[in-house]
Design an enzyme around this catalytic site. Sequence first.
Site, PDB file in Angstrom:
ATOM      1  N   TYR A   1       0.701  -1.228  -0.276  1.00 21.99           N
ATOM      2  CA  TYR A   1      -0.105   0.286   0.275  1.00 21.99           C
ATOM      3  C   TYR A   1       1.141   1.269  -0.107  1.00 21.99           C
ATOM      4  O   TYR A   1       0.308   2.585   0.123  1.00 21.99           O
ATOM      5  CB  TYR A   1      -0.591  -0.022   1.250  1.00 21.99           C
ATOM      6  CG  TYR A   1      -2.248  -1.471   1.390  1.00 21.99           C
ATOM      7  CD1 TYR A   1      -2.945  -1.265  -0.171  1.00 21.99           C
ATOM      8  CD2 TYR A   1      -1.772  -2.044   2.341  1.00 21.99           C
ATOM      9  CE1 TYR A   1      -3.714  -2.074  -0.102  1.00 21.99           C
ATOM     10  CE2 TYR A   1      -3.078  -3.654   2.474  1.00 21.99           C
ATOM     11  CZ  TYR A   1      -3.365  -3.029   1.393  1.00 21.99           C
ATOM     12  OH  TYR A   1      -4.421  -4.168   0.912  1.00 21.99           O
TER      13      TYR A   1
ATOM     14  N   HIS B   1      -8.278   1.928  -5.357  1.00 23.50           N
ATOM     15  CA  HIS B   1      -6.987   1.328  -4.742  1.00 23.50           C
ATOM     16  C   HIS B   1      -5.917   1.894  -4.825  1.00 23.50           C
ATOM     17  O   HIS B   1      -5.395   1.517  -6.084  1.00 23.50           O
ATOM     18  CB  HIS B   1      -7.606  -0.226  -5.143  1.00 23.50           C
ATOM     19  CG  HIS B   1      -8.815  -0.299  -4.948  1.00 23.50           C
ATOM     20  ND1 HIS B   1      -9.895  -0.706  -3.815  1.00 23.50           N
ATOM     21  CD2 HIS B   1      -9.936  -0.786  -5.966  1.00 23.50           C
ATOM     22  CE1 HIS B   1     -11.311  -1.194  -4.072  1.00 23.50           C
ATOM     23  NE2 HIS B   1     -11.154  -1.090  -5.417  1.00 23.50           N
TER      24      HIS B   1
END
Length: 144
Positions: A24, A98
Site C-alpha cells: 500500500y 485502490h
Amino acid sequence: MPADVFVLNGVNLRTLGQRRPEVYGTLTLNDIEILLKDAFPAMEFQFRQTDYEGEMVGFIREAAESGGLVINPGAWTHYSYALHDALEAVLVPKVEVHLSNVHVREGWRRHSVVSPAVDAVIAGMGAEGYRAAVAYLQSRRHGS
Ligand code: DQA
C-alpha cells in the site's frame, strides 16, 4: 452549489503507512490528503475515513450535492451491496480507487461489487491514483 469533492476512505485505511507498506506504500492517509490539497488548491476537499459501513453510507449521501466523489472502500469493495446501493443512488461523478493492483492479488480481491455503481475505477497507482481520480472529477466539472 458547493464545489466540494468528497474523498472517502473505508475500513482499515486509517492504518495506511504502517499496514503492508510493500503493498500500500508508505504514505499515510494524512499525507494523501495534503498531496491532494497541494495538487488542487482551488478545490474544497471533504476528506474522510471510517471503519463503520453505516457511517460510510452517510458520507456517500452527503456527497449527493457535491462536485463528485472518490472512494476507496477497502475490503468493503468486495462484498458490500449496501455501499453499491448507496453509490448508485448518488448522481454525481464517482471514482473507485485502490492503492494496490487488486487484480494481481488474492482471487477474492479481483471482484468489486461497487464498480457497477461508479463511473471509473483506478487500481495499482498508489497515492497517485487519488490524484488521477480528482483530475477526472475536475475534467467532468469543466465539461470535458
Ligand atoms: C484496497 C484493496 C482492498 O482489497 C483492501 O481490502 C484494502 C485496500 C487498496 O487500496 O488497494 O483495504 O482497497
